[in-house]
Design a protein around this motif. Structure first.
Motif, short mmCIF file in Angstrom:
data_model
loop_
_atom_site.label_atom_id
_atom_site.label_comp_id
_atom_site.label_asym_id
_atom_site.label_seq_id
_atom_site.Cartn_x
_atom_site.Cartn_y
_atom_site.Cartn_z
N ARG A 33 15.38 -9.51 -19.80
CA ARG A 33 16.00 -9.13 -19.50
C ARG A 33 16.73 -7.64 -20.11
O ARG A 33 16.77 -6.52 -20.44
N ILE A 50 8.23 -4.83 -3.38
CA ILE A 50 7.63 -3.77 -4.11
C ILE A 50 5.60 -4.75 -4.06
O ILE A 50 5.20 -3.58 -3.59
N SER A 51 5.91 -6.02 -4.52
CA SER A 51 4.42 -6.40 -3.71
C SER A 51 3.60 -5.81 -2.70
O SER A 51 2.38 -6.04 -2.45
N SER A 80 16.46 -4.86 -16.04
CA SER A 80 16.87 -5.48 -15.12
C SER A 80 16.25 -4.84 -14.02
O SER A 80 15.89 -5.87 -12.94
N PHE A 81 15.12 -3.89 -14.18
CA PHE A 81 14.48 -3.31 -12.71
C PHE A 81 13.05 -3.63 -13.25
O PHE A 81 12.48 -3.96 -13.78
N PRO A 82 12.48 -3.99 -12.14
CA PRO A 82 11.04 -4.23 -11.58
C PRO A 82 10.17 -3.19 -12.59
O PRO A 82 10.33 -2.49 -13.00
N LEU A 83 9.53 -3.26 -13.76
CA LEU A 83 8.70 -3.10 -14.30
C LEU A 83 7.15 -2.70 -13.73
O LEU A 83 6.30 -3.10 -12.59
N PHE A 84 6.67 -1.33 -13.55
CA PHE A 84 4.99 -0.62 -12.77
C PHE A 84 4.11 -1.24 -13.95
O PHE A 84 3.48 -0.65 -15.19
N LEU A 85 3.51 -1.81 -12.78
CA LEU A 85 1.68 -2.32 -13.25
C LEU A 85 0.50 -2.09 -12.60
O LEU A 85 1.43 -2.64 -10.66
N GLN A 92 8.10 -8.87 -12.60
CA GLN A 92 10.51 -8.33 -12.01
C GLN A 92 10.62 -10.27 -13.50
O GLN A 92 9.43 -11.06 -13.24
N VAL A 93 11.60 -9.78 -13.63
CA VAL A 93 12.38 -11.85 -14.52
C VAL A 93 12.67 -12.48 -13.83
O VAL A 93 12.72 -12.37 -12.26
N GLN A 122 1.92 -7.17 -7.83
CA GLN A 122 2.88 -8.20 -7.12
C GLN A 122 3.89 -7.13 -7.33
O GLN A 122 2.90 -5.85 -8.80
N SER A 123 4.86 -7.44 -8.32
CA SER A 123 5.83 -7.08 -9.04
C SER A 123 6.03 -7.83 -9.84
O SER A 123 6.47 -9.18 -10.22
N GLU A 173 16.17 -14.49 -20.01
CA GLU A 173 16.95 -13.24 -20.45
C GLU A 173 16.75 -12.66 -21.67
O GLU A 173 17.03 -11.08 -21.71
N GLY A 231 0.07 -10.34 -11.72
CA GLY A 231 1.17 -8.43 -11.75
C GLY A 231 0.90 -7.66 -10.94
O GLY A 231 1.68 -6.41 -10.63
N ALA A 232 -0.51 -7.12 -11.35
CA ALA A 232 -1.26 -5.79 -11.01
C ALA A 232 -0.90 -5.61 -9.51
O ALA A 232 -0.81 -4.63 -8.44
N PRO A 269 8.33 -19.96 -8.53
CA PRO A 269 7.98 -19.08 -7.14
C PRO A 269 6.72 -20.19 -7.57
O PRO A 269 5.59 -21.35 -6.25
#
Lengths: 378, 306
Positions: free
Chosen positions: B112, A220-221, B117-122, B217-218, B214-215, B109, B211-212, B223
C-alpha cells in the motif's frame, strides 16, 4: 471611558457567541488499511478538506483505522467515548461495522453522522434521534437502478449480488422499482474474484440487460471478465463499482456503463465545482462519491456548530436536522428518520483525456427518501 | 440448461483449478520439504500481480510483465526465506503461523505504501482478448484457454523437474528425510532457499496471470490462499501430483456446484429459496469435498501414510 465601553462591548459580544464557539471533538473511525482502504481514505480526505476550508479552530478530529474489522471498530468506539471523550462520531464505511458501533454509541448520548453506511435496521424501527445519515439508505442507489432499467424499457434483466445482507438488500431494492421480468437471479460468494461461471449463465439465460451490485474488487473482476466474454448486453449498477478510485483499474471495460449515484463530479452547483477543484488541488486526484460524502458530513457538522452548542443536545440535534449547509449534491434535506431525501442521478462512464470518469445523463429518482422511514417512530 | 453451458462451465472449472494448482504447488513443496506452514504465500501471489501491473503500465508489454512477476516473487521469496523463514524451521507450527501472519501484514502495508490504496490496472494483452469459438459452438475466452495451456505446461515442467533432475531428487529426498540428506552433504539451506523461491515464483506467476482478469489490489492473495490450503489437504501434503488433482477437483466442484446446486433445489423449491439454498451449499461444496476425502483417505489422495 471610550476604552471601557469598547471593552464592555467586546466582553458582551464574547458572551453572546460563547455558546457557539464551544470546542467540539469528533471521533472518526474509518477503514484506512486492508482491501477497502480507498473508501475510508476518501471519506477522511473529503471530511478534513471541509474542516480545513472552514478555518474553524474549535473542531478537533481524532482519526482511527478500523481495518474493516467489527471487533476493532467496537474497541476504538469504546476508547473514543470513554477516554477521548468525543462529542460526535463519524467515519464508518461498512454496514456490518456500523451495526456493531452505532446503536451503542447513540445510546450513550453521542451524535453519530454516517458518511457512508446506511443499513436498513437503523432507518426503520431502529432509528435514533442521535443518528444522522448523510450518504444514503443502503437500498437507494439500487432502487434508482431499478427505476432506470424500467425507464430504459428493459424487459428481461439478469441480476446478481454477493450473498450477504447488503447484497440481498441490493436485489430487493432493485426489484422494488423494476417492472420487467427477471431472466435470472444469482447470489455470488462475498469476495469472489472469478465470475466465469456467472457470465456463462448470463449468456445462456437470454437476458436483455444485466444489473449487478459488486462493490470494490469484485466489481473490477466482474467487469473485466464480462468485457472479455464478448457478451454485449447493457449493464446497470450502483455507483459503488464505478467510483473514481475503481474506474482506472477497470479501464475500457467500463466505458458506456450506466450507474446510479446521488453525487457526480459534474452536478452543476457552485459548492460542487469548488469542491472538485479544491479536492484535486489538495490531493492531486479526482474526488469519488465517498469523498463528497465525507465533505458533506463535515459541512453539516460545521453548520450545526455555528447554530448551537454540542453541550445542548436538543438544540444541536435540531441544528443538524435543519441540514442548513451547501451540499455538493444541491438539494439535501433529512426525512423523519434522519436519512437523506435527495435526487439520485444516472451517470455514464466516459473517458476524459486519459482519465475514466462519469457524467450525468439523467435523473433516476427525484426527491427520493427510503421505504423504511414509515416504520421510524420519531 | 444446455449442454453448451455445461461444457463452458467445465472449462471454467478447469481453468480455475489450474490457477489454484500454481498456488498450491509452491505451498505443498514448502510444507513437504521444510515442514513449514507459510501463510504469507498469498502475499507472494500479490507481489507477482503488482509487479506485473507496474511493469505492464510502464512498458505496455505483457510478456515483460510476466517475467517481472516471476522475478519479483522469486526475489521476495528468497529474501523472506533468508531473513525470516530460515529461523522458523526448527520451531513449532504455531510460531510459524504467527511469524508468517506477521509477514502478510508487512507485505500488505508495504504494498500500500508503494502503490497506494486504489486497485491497479492490468489488462489482458490485445492479442489474447475476446472470445474464440470452439468446436461445438462454445464461445470461450481466448485468455482463459491460454491460462489452461500455461498451467498445464508448468505442471508438466514441474513433473520433469521433480522426477528427472538432481534438484528434484534432492527435493524428494528432503521430503522423506531432512536430517539424512543434510548428513549426506547436500547444502540443505541452499536447497531450502531454492525451493522457497521456486514456490514463490509460481505464486507470483499465478498472481500476474489472474491479475489481468481480476482486480490487482492489496489483500488479493488471502482468499486464494485458503483455497490453496484446501487443495493441498485434499491432494496430500507434499505431493505435486496431489496438488494438481486436488486443484482440478476443487475448481470443478466449485464451478459446477455453483451452477448445478441451485438448479437441483429449483426442482422442488420456489426460485428465491432455491437460489439462496443452492448458493449457500455451493459455497460449502469444496469443504464438504475436503471432509469426504479426509474420511476416506486421512492423509489426502496422494499423501504419504501418516
Amino acid at each position: 471611558m471610550k476604552i471601557k465601553t469598547l471593552a464592555l462591548a467586546t466582553a458582551l459580544a464574547a458572551l453572546g457567541t460563547a455558546g457557539l464557539a464551544e470546542p467540539l471533538k469528533v471521533g472518526m473511525i474509518t477503514t484506512l488499511s486492508g482491501g477497502g482502504a480507498g473508501l475510508g481514505i476518501d471519506v477522511r480526505d473529503g471530511f478534513m478538506l471541509a474542516v480545513k476550508q472552514s478555518g474553524n479552530t474549535d473542531i478537533e478530529v481524532v482519526i482511527e483505522d478500523d481495518q474493516r474489522k467489527p471487533d476493532i471498530a467496537v474497541q476504538l468506539a469504546d476508547k473514543m467515548i470513554q477516554s477521548e471523550k468525543v462529542d460526535v462520531m463519524t467515519g464508518i464505511i461498512w454496514s456490518n461495522l456500523a451495526m456493531a458501533v452505532i446503536p451503542s454509541a447513540t445510546a450513550q448520548g453521542k451524535i453519530y453522522l454516517s458518511p457512508n453506511a446506511g443499513p436498513s435496521a437503523l432507518a426503520g424501527k431502529g432509528c435514533h434521534e442521535n443518528y444522522f445519515n448523510v450518504a444514503w439508505q443502503n437500498d437507494n442507489l439500487h432502487e434508482a437502478a431499478g427505476a432506470h432499467a424500467t425507464s430504459e424499457g428493459y424487459k428481461n434483466t439478469f441480476i446478481l449480488a454477493p450473498n450477504y445482507p447488503a447484497g440481498v438488500d441490493a436485489l430487493t431494492g432493485f426489484k422494488g422499482q423494476y417492472k420487467g421480468e427477471l431472466s435470472g437471479e444469482l447470489l455470488t460468494k462475498l469476495g469472489q474474484t472469478d465470475y466465469a461461471s456467472e457470465i456463462a449463465q448470463i449468456r445462456a439465460s437470454g437476458a436483455d440487460s444485466v444489473f449487478f451490485f459488486l462493490p470494490g474488487g469484485m466489481g473490477i473482476s466482474f467487469l473485466k471478465q464480462y468485457a472479455d466474454s464478448g457478451i454485449d448486453l447493457p449493464v446497470v449498477g450502483p455507483a459503488f463499482s464505478f467510483d473514481q478510485g475503481i474506474l482506472q483499474a477497470v479501464g475500457d471495460a467500463a466505458l458506456g456503463v450506466r450507474n446510479t449515484s446521488q453525487w457526480s463530479k459534474d452536478i452543476d452547483n457552485a459548492t460542487n465545482k469548488a469542491f472538485v477543484e479544491s479536492f484535486q488541488a489538495e490531493y492531486d486526484r479526482l474526488p469519488s462519491l465517498y469523498a463528497s460524502q465525507g465533505f458533506d458530513t463535515a459541512n453539516l457538522l460545521l453548520s450545526a456548530m455555528g447554530k448551537a452548542s454540542v453541550k445542548d443536545a436538543d438544540a444541536f440535534r435540531a441544528a443538524l436536522k435543519e441540514a442548513d449547509f451547501a451540499s455538493t449534491r444541491g438539494d439535501f434535506k433529512f426525512g423523519n428518520n434522519n436519512h437523506p431525501i435527495q435526487d439520485i442521478y444516472v451517470r455514464e462512464v466516459i473517458k476524459e483525456g486519459d482519465v475514466f470518469t462519469n457524467k450525468i445523463v439523467g435523473v433516476a429518482l427525484e426527491g427520493h427518501g427510503d421505504v423504511y422511514a414509515q416504520d421510524c417512530k420519531m | 440448461m444446455s449442454l453448451l453451458l455445461l461444457a463452458e462451465q467445465v472449462l471454467n472449472g478447469l481453468q480455475f483449478g489450474i490457477m489454484l494448482f500454481l498456488m498450491a504447488a509452491g505451498l505443498t513443496l514448502v510444507f513437504g520439504v521444510m515442514g513449514l506452514i507459510n501463510l504469507a504465500h498469498g502475499s507472494l501471489f500479490m507481489v507477482g500481480a503488482f509487479a506485473a501491473a507496474a511493469v505492464a503500465g510502464a512498458t505496455g508489454s505483457f510478456v515483460l510483465a510476466l517475467i517481472a512477476a516471476l522475478a519479483a516473487a522469486a526475489a521476495a521469496g528468497a529474501l523472506v526465506e533468508v531473513l525470516v523463514i530460515r529461523r522458523l524451521y526448527a520451531r513449532e507450527h504455531l510460531d510459524q503461523v504467527l511469524a508468517t501472519f506477521a509477514l502478510i501484514l508487512i507485505f500488505s502495508e508495504s504494498t500500500r505504501w508503494l502503490f497506494g490504496s486504489f486497485p491497479l490496472f492490468l489488462n489482458i494483452p490485445e492479442a489474447l482478448s475476446g472470445p474464440v469459438t470452439l468446436p461445438g459452438g462454445i464461445q470461450y475466452s481466448l485468455y482463459r484457454l491460454t491460462l489452461i495451456a500455461i498451467g498445464l505446461a508448468v505442471a508438466f515442467g514441474l513433473f520433469l523437474l521433480i522426477s528427472r533432475t538432481r534438484l528434484g531428487i534432492q527435493i524428494r529426498a528432503g521430503e522423506s528425510d531432512r536430517e539424512m540428506i543434510a548428513a549426506l552433504g547436500v547444502d540443505i539451506s541452499k536447497l531450502y532457499t531454492i525451493v522457497f523461491a521456486l514456490g514463490a515464483a509460481l505464486a507470483g506467476l499465478a498472481g500476474a496471470l489472474v491479475g489481468a482478469i481480476q482486480s490487482v489490489q492489496v489483500g488479493m492473495g488471502e482468499p486464494v490462499l485458503i483455497l490453496a490450503f484446501v487443495v493441498i489437504v485434499i491432494g496430500g501434503i507434499g505431493s505435486i501430483k496431489g496438488a494438481l488433482v486436488g486443484a482440478i477437483l476443487v475448481g470443478l466442484t466449485d464451478t459446477l456446484g455453483g451452477l448445478l446446486l441451485p438448479l437441483f433445489f429449483g426442482l422442488f423449491m420456489d426460485n428465491a429459496a432455491a437460489t439462496s439454498t443452492g448458493s449457500a451449499l455451493a459455497s460449502m461444496s469444496i469443504y464438504i469435498l475436503m471432509a469426504i476425502v479426509l474420511v476416506v483417505k486421512p492423509s489426502g489422495l496422494y499423501g504419504a501414510k501418516a
